[in-house]
Write an enzyme that holds these catalytic residues in place. Sequence first.
Site, PDB file in Angstrom:
ATOM      1  N   SER A 132       0.869  -1.180   0.000  1.00  0.00           N
ATOM      2  CA  SER A 132       0.000   0.000   0.000  1.00  0.00           C
ATOM      3  C   SER A 132       0.897   1.217   0.000  1.00  0.00           C
ATOM      4  CB  SER A 132      -0.867  -0.005   1.265  1.00  0.00           C
ATOM      5  OG  SER A 132      -1.534   1.228   1.445  1.00  0.00           O
ATOM      6  N   TYR A 145      -2.957  -1.063  10.810  1.00  0.00           N
ATOM      7  CA  TYR A 145      -2.818  -1.421   9.397  1.00  0.00           C
ATOM      8  C   TYR A 145      -1.501  -0.891   8.829  1.00  0.00           C
ATOM      9  CZ  TYR A 145      -3.723  -1.344   4.347  1.00  0.00           C
ATOM     10  OH  TYR A 145      -3.634  -1.499   2.981  1.00  0.00           O
TER      11      TYR A 145
END
Length: 289
Positions: A132, A145
Amino acid sequence: MKTVLITGTSSGIGKAAVKYFSDKGWNVAATLRRPEQEKEMHIWPHVKLFRLDVTDPVSIKAAIADAIAAFGDIDVIVNNAGYGGVGVFEAATEEQIRRQFDTNVFGVMNVIREILPHFRARRDGTIINVTSMGGLLTFPIYSVYHGTKWAVEGFAEALSFELRPFNIRVKNIEPGAIKTDFYDRSQDLFRKEGLTDYDHYQEVTLRNTQKAGEDAPGPEVVARKIYQAATDGSFKLRYPVGSESPVLLFVRRLIPLSWFHGVVRSVVEKGYYKESTRVPSATPLQTSR
C-alpha cells in the site's frame, strides 16, 4: 506458458488479477480460503482454484505443491491476501492486532518461505507483494494497518538483497485508494465499550477516508500494474499505482514531514475542528499541528 499463484482472490484486487493474467494467457493458481464458494473463476481459461489460508502453513505448502503438480511450475507469486484493521489504537483488542499482523505480515512471510526452495532451485522467480502507499506514509485511524504495511515494505526491501544472487526478484505494488470491499466487508473496525472520547474524531476521519474509496478507481488498475511487475524482467522494487499514490509518495519525499502531516490533516481531519462542540485544552493532536 508461465504460471502465477495469487493469494486472496475471492474479490477485489486478487480476483481482478486472476482475470487479467488469465486474459493474457497465463496459467493462474487462484488461491482462497473457501474455493468451494467461488462461482465464477473456475470457468476462466487456464485458471485452477486451490485452498490456501496465509495463516495456515500446512495449507500453503499443499497449495504450492498442488499448483506445481497441476501446471508443472510456478514463475510468480503474488501476495495479495490481507485486510484493513481501522480505528483508534486504544480501541483495538490484542486479538485484533495479532490477527492483523498474522494475515498482513506473517502471512506474506509464510508464503514466501514456502516458495523460496522452488525459486532457488530454478534460479528464477518473482515475488510480488500487494502492500500500500500506506507502507510509506500514514493516515489517522490506520495505525495498526500501517504498522503491517510498513513491516512488509521493510522486510521486502531487505529480502531483495538476499535473493538477487538467485535471480529472484522482489516487488511491492503500492496502491492508493482503490474501489474494493476494503472499505466495507474486508474492514475490521475497532471499538471498545465505554471508550467514547475518540468518537467524534473517528467519525470524521472515517467518513473522509471512506469517501476516498468511493471516488477511487477500480481494482483493474492494480491488476495491470501487477502484470507489469511480473513481466518487465527488472529488479525494480516499488510500483505505486492509483490516482493519488504516485503523487502522494513523491510529495512525501519532497517536503518536510511536518508539512506533509499538515496536508494529511487538512484532508483526513477535514471538518473535525469546525464540527467539534468543544476544543480540548491540550491533546496530542493539537500540539502536533
